[in-house]
Design an enzyme around this catalytic site. Structure first.
Site, PDB file in Angstrom:
ATOM      1  N   ASN A 110       3.731  -0.991  52.090  1.00 24.31           N
ATOM      2  CA  ASN A 110       3.732  -1.159  50.638  1.00 24.31           C
ATOM      3  C   ASN A 110       4.113  -2.583  50.244  1.00 24.31           C
ATOM      4  O   ASN A 110       5.108  -3.130  50.734  1.00 24.31           O
ATOM      5  CB  ASN A 110       4.737  -0.188  50.004  1.00 24.31           C
ATOM      6  CG  ASN A 110       4.720  -0.252  48.488  1.00 24.31           C
ATOM      7  OD1 ASN A 110       3.745   0.144  47.855  1.00 24.31           O
ATOM      8  ND2 ASN A 110       5.789  -0.764  47.901  1.00 24.31           N
ATOM      9  N   GLU A 111       3.301  -3.217  49.375  1.00 26.55           N
ATOM     10  CA  GLU A 111       3.605  -4.516  48.768  1.00 26.55           C
ATOM     11  C   GLU A 111       4.298  -5.438  49.769  1.00 26.55           C
ATOM     12  O   GLU A 111       5.459  -5.831  49.577  1.00 26.55           O
ATOM     13  CB  GLU A 111       4.444  -4.305  47.516  1.00 26.55           C
ATOM     14  CG  GLU A 111       3.721  -3.443  46.489  1.00 26.55           C
ATOM     15  CD  GLU A 111       4.530  -3.154  45.234  1.00 26.55           C
ATOM     16  OE1 GLU A 111       5.682  -3.612  45.144  1.00 26.55           O
ATOM     17  OE2 GLU A 111       4.013  -2.460  44.337  1.00 26.55           O
ATOM     18  N   GLU A 135      -1.663   1.446  42.894  1.00 29.81           N
ATOM     19  CA  GLU A 135      -0.597   1.792  41.947  1.00 29.81           C
ATOM     20  C   GLU A 135      -0.936   1.167  40.608  1.00 29.81           C
ATOM     21  O   GLU A 135      -1.507   0.077  40.538  1.00 29.81           O
ATOM     22  CB  GLU A 135       0.769   1.238  42.380  1.00 29.81           C
ATOM     23  CG  GLU A 135       1.411   1.886  43.567  1.00 29.81           C
ATOM     24  CD  GLU A 135       2.813   1.322  43.824  1.00 29.81           C
ATOM     25  OE1 GLU A 135       3.410   0.768  42.871  1.00 29.81           O
ATOM     26  OE2 GLU A 135       3.298   1.428  44.957  1.00 29.81           O
ATOM     27  N   ARG A 172      -0.878   9.675  47.401  1.00 33.02           N
ATOM     28  CA  ARG A 172      -0.304   8.602  48.229  1.00 33.02           C
ATOM     29  C   ARG A 172       1.170   8.925  48.414  1.00 33.02           C
ATOM     30  O   ARG A 172       1.919   9.026  47.441  1.00 33.02           O
ATOM     31  CB  ARG A 172      -0.491   7.247  47.561  1.00 33.02           C
ATOM     32  CG  ARG A 172       0.056   6.043  48.365  1.00 33.02           C
ATOM     33  CD  ARG A 172      -0.370   4.744  47.683  1.00 33.02           C
ATOM     34  NE  ARG A 172       0.111   3.548  48.354  1.00 33.02           N
ATOM     35  CZ  ARG A 172       1.115   2.778  47.921  1.00 33.02           C
ATOM     36  NH1 ARG A 172       1.774   3.121  46.802  1.00 33.02           N
ATOM     37  NH2 ARG A 172       1.477   1.703  48.579  1.00 33.02           N
ATOM     38  N   HIS A 207      -2.140  -3.472  43.110  1.00 29.89           N
ATOM     39  CA  HIS A 207      -1.229  -2.754  42.226  1.00 29.89           C
ATOM     40  C   HIS A 207      -1.248  -3.441  40.868  1.00 29.89           C
ATOM     41  O   HIS A 207      -0.967  -4.636  40.767  1.00 29.89           O
ATOM     42  CB  HIS A 207       0.179  -2.730  42.819  1.00 29.89           C
ATOM     43  CG  HIS A 207       0.274  -1.933  44.085  1.00 29.89           C
ATOM     44  ND1 HIS A 207       1.462  -1.749  44.771  1.00 29.89           N
ATOM     45  CD2 HIS A 207      -0.672  -1.265  44.784  1.00 29.89           C
ATOM     46  CE1 HIS A 207       1.230  -1.005  45.843  1.00 29.89           C
ATOM     47  NE2 HIS A 207      -0.055  -0.704  45.873  1.00 29.89           N
ATOM     48  N   TRP A 219       1.185   5.550  39.527  1.00 24.20           N
ATOM     49  CA  TRP A 219       2.596   5.629  39.918  1.00 24.20           C
ATOM     50  C   TRP A 219       3.382   6.223  38.750  1.00 24.20           C
ATOM     51  O   TRP A 219       3.329   5.686  37.658  1.00 24.20           O
ATOM     52  CB  TRP A 219       3.147   4.255  40.258  1.00 24.20           C
ATOM     53  CG  TRP A 219       4.547   4.363  40.797  1.00 24.20           C
ATOM     54  CD1 TRP A 219       5.694   4.506  40.068  1.00 24.20           C
ATOM     55  CD2 TRP A 219       4.943   4.388  42.170  1.00 24.20           C
ATOM     56  NE1 TRP A 219       6.779   4.609  40.894  1.00 24.20           N
ATOM     57  CE2 TRP A 219       6.351   4.552  42.196  1.00 24.20           C
ATOM     58  CE3 TRP A 219       4.255   4.318  43.377  1.00 24.20           C
ATOM     59  CZ2 TRP A 219       7.073   4.614  43.382  1.00 24.20           C
ATOM     60  CZ3 TRP A 219       4.979   4.373  44.553  1.00 24.20           C
ATOM     61  CH2 TRP A 219       6.370   4.524  44.545  1.00 24.20           C
ATOM     62  N   TYR A 263       0.241  -3.875  37.396  1.00 25.08           N
ATOM     63  CA  TYR A 263       1.316  -3.735  36.418  1.00 25.08           C
ATOM     64  C   TYR A 263       1.194  -4.879  35.404  1.00 25.08           C
ATOM     65  O   TYR A 263       0.106  -5.117  34.872  1.00 25.08           O
ATOM     66  CB  TYR A 263       2.677  -3.697  37.120  1.00 25.08           C
ATOM     67  CG  TYR A 263       2.886  -2.455  37.968  1.00 25.08           C
ATOM     68  CD1 TYR A 263       3.108  -1.212  37.368  1.00 25.08           C
ATOM     69  CD2 TYR A 263       2.840  -2.506  39.352  1.00 25.08           C
ATOM     70  CE1 TYR A 263       3.285  -0.064  38.127  1.00 25.08           C
ATOM     71  CE2 TYR A 263       3.020  -1.358  40.126  1.00 25.08           C
ATOM     72  CZ  TYR A 263       3.244  -0.135  39.502  1.00 25.08           C
ATOM     73  OH  TYR A 263       3.422   0.992  40.250  1.00 25.08           O
TER      74      TYR A 263
END
Length: 545
Positions: A162-163, A258, A85, A229, A287, A231
């Site tokens: 992105n996001e 991610e 990516r 994503h 990531w 996290y």
């Protein structure tokens, strides 16, 4: 990746989760549309045009900030990844990646037998992050660089932005995402599209989860993949499993676009991410390869883009349980029949020398050909029957540095492909370096005093080591990695390509014996700086201070 701290209202998340239990995510029948020209979605799975199920196993690469590190794709492929990516910029927050650059990125992905997921990073945290742009603006960017993407549907997935929302007005995500998808379809994009979740990609309010069916239905090609994503929000195996299983049960395509092993907002359960995605046959993209800053350097998989300096996070992702090496399968489009590629590339053309200095030379050669693509070239110095690799390149040019003045060298080039086959050696070229300049009574110190994505601030101190004053001076040097000065104080600067010339200002023109003057400047850079090493004061070479 997020660039701002995330506050997670756990109570709200739990309420939304309970509400989500009452929702049935019904996906309408796939609408009739043209036969796919590349990747497509079917029954919640991502398929290649051949009909093969494709499961992403790869990493993120921060190309827009490190444009000189495209050789990282070769190194990523060597670790068995099947996808990369790639971070791009629309030019709204960082230096724009134009059509030619995007086309080169796609070409390098193909040479390295990687599926290329391209994303626009300028949308990150829209509504909360200063300077972030809308998904509509990101769609405009894709239309602007469309010429680099048309015909690449077998190899490229377009990750629109992105996001695209932070934690402010994130409920707009549904309508904004539908509109961006439809704008790209109306512009003729036949690619599989990927859409990131709001809430800095982590969807703690479940906006994407609970509206994914309607977003998918809004795509006239029924060819959209959702990206979460993971996290700090996903710090337990239960949260990871619940989120991903809901998409699978609803036959909605999902990837973990991610994730990391740690983060400022909490400790994600990377083991669960890897285990659950394997069990469900879902793709993931860790990531990130290298180049992280701002306090999250621990997310680098290798140190300073060096594939031989793997971090603990890199070791976990590539070589650990359920990691890339154990679960990655190369895209069928790159596989030549059922057998392994054993055919070497053709030999490169004879290198030609240019820009010969006392310490470096630039070599350019004719490209090799290969059935599945050349992934890179190695320049070797030939001496006494021995060969030493002195430079590597993903293209057909390289600069060899660290040479001695007034010395004869013999260079040749090899090509290599993704299967590890090496070509025959090119013919050699003889190069005699220039004589070095006479040493002068001066010493120079160069240092970077500050840096940020795409830019930096530097300082040059010139010291008079002689016994008489320097009265009027011009200082010259060459930037080795494409840096460009945007403003300078202490003198007047001119720059032609990599060559810099600074003429003294009236207040710095005189340097007394044992005295010094300082120059300060700001500049732009494509990636990691390499400091200049040779400085000429009035034509004489200065020593390092």
């Amino acid at each position: 990746m997020r660039t701002s701290p995330l506050t997670v209202p756990r109570a709200a998340a739990l309420l939304a989760s309970l509400a989500g239990l009452l929702l049935t995510l019904l996906v309408p029948a796939t609408p009739a549309h043209a036969a796919p020209t590349g990747f497509r979605v079917q029954d919640g799975r991502l398929l290649e045009a051949s009909g093969n199920d494709f499961v992403m196993r790869g990493v993120n690469h921060a190309h827009t900030w490190y444009a000189d590190k495209l050789d990282s794709l070769d190194h990523i492929k060597a670790k068995d990844a099947n996808t990369v990516r790639v971070v791009l910029s629309s030019g709204d927050r960082w230096t724009r990646n134009d059509t030619a650059d995007v086309a080169n990125v796609v070409a390098q992905c193909k040479l390295n037998r990687l599926i290329c997921v391209l994303e626009v990073h300028d949308t990150t945290g829209y509504g909360e992050q200063s300077g972030a742009v809308t998904l509509s603006r990101a769609a405009d960017y894709w239309i602007e660089v469309r010429d680099a993407l048309v015909g690449q549907e077998d190899y490229v997935i377009v990750n629109i932005g992105n996001e695209p929302h932070g934690n402010t007005d994130y409920t707009r995500w549904t309508d904004d995402t539908k509109a961006a998808i439809q704008k790209l379809r109306a512009a003729g994009f036949d690619h599989t599209l990927m859409v990131d979740a709001p809430n800095w990609g982590q969807d703690w309010a479940f906006t994407m989860r609970d509206n994914a069916a309607s977003v998918f239905a809004a795509d006239p090609d029924a060819n959209t993949v959702f990206s979460i994503h993971m996290y700090g929000v996903f710090d337990t195996a239960a949260e990871v499993s619940d989120y991903l299983n809901r998409f699978v049960a609803a036959e909605l395509p999902i990837v973990v676009g991610e994730f990391g092993h740690d983060h400022s907002d909490g400790n994600p359960d990377e083991d669960a991410v890897l285990s659950v995605t394997r069990q469900l046959g879902i793709g993931y993209l860790g990531w990130s390869w290298s180049g992280n800053g701002g306090g999250v350097e621990y997310l680098d998989m290798v140190e300073n883009f060096d594939p031989n300096r793997m971090t603990s996070w890199g070791q976990r992702l590539f070589d650990g349980a359920d990691g890339i090496a154990a679960t990655s399968e190369e895209a069928a489009i790159y596989r030549s029949g059922s057998g392994e590629d054993t055919t070497a590339p053709t030999a490169p053309g004879t290198p030609a020398a240019s820009r010969v200095t006392s310490s470096s030379v630039t070599l350019t050669w004719g490209a090799s050909t290969d059935a599945v693509g050349v992934t890179g070239y190695d320049v070797v110095r030939v001496a006494g029957g021995q060969e030493t690799v002195v430079a590597s390149s993903s293209g057909t040019t390289a600069t060899v540095t660290g040479l001695a003045a007034d010395t004869s060298y013999n260079f040749a080039v090899y090509a290599r492909d993704a299967a590890g086959n090496r070509s025959a050696r090119s013919a050699t070229v003889d190069v005699i370096t220039a004589s070095g300049p006479a040493a002068g009574p001066c010493a120079v110190t160069y240092r970077v005093t500050g840096e940020w994505p795409g830019g930096f601030q530097g300082e040059v101190v010139v010291r008079n080591t002689g016994s008489t004053a320097v009265d009027g001076w011009t200082l010259r040097w060459t930037f080795p990695t494409g840096q460009r000065i945007t403003s300078l104080w202490g003198g007047t600067v001119t720059q032609s390509g990599a060559e810099v010339s600074v003429q003294a200002a009236p207040y710095t023109a005189t340097i007394p014996p044992s005295g010094s003057v300082s120059l300060g400047f700001t500049g732009t850079r494509a990636g990691t700086d390499t400091d200049p090493t040779v400085f000429l004061l009035n034509g004489a070479e200065c020593s390092a201070a």
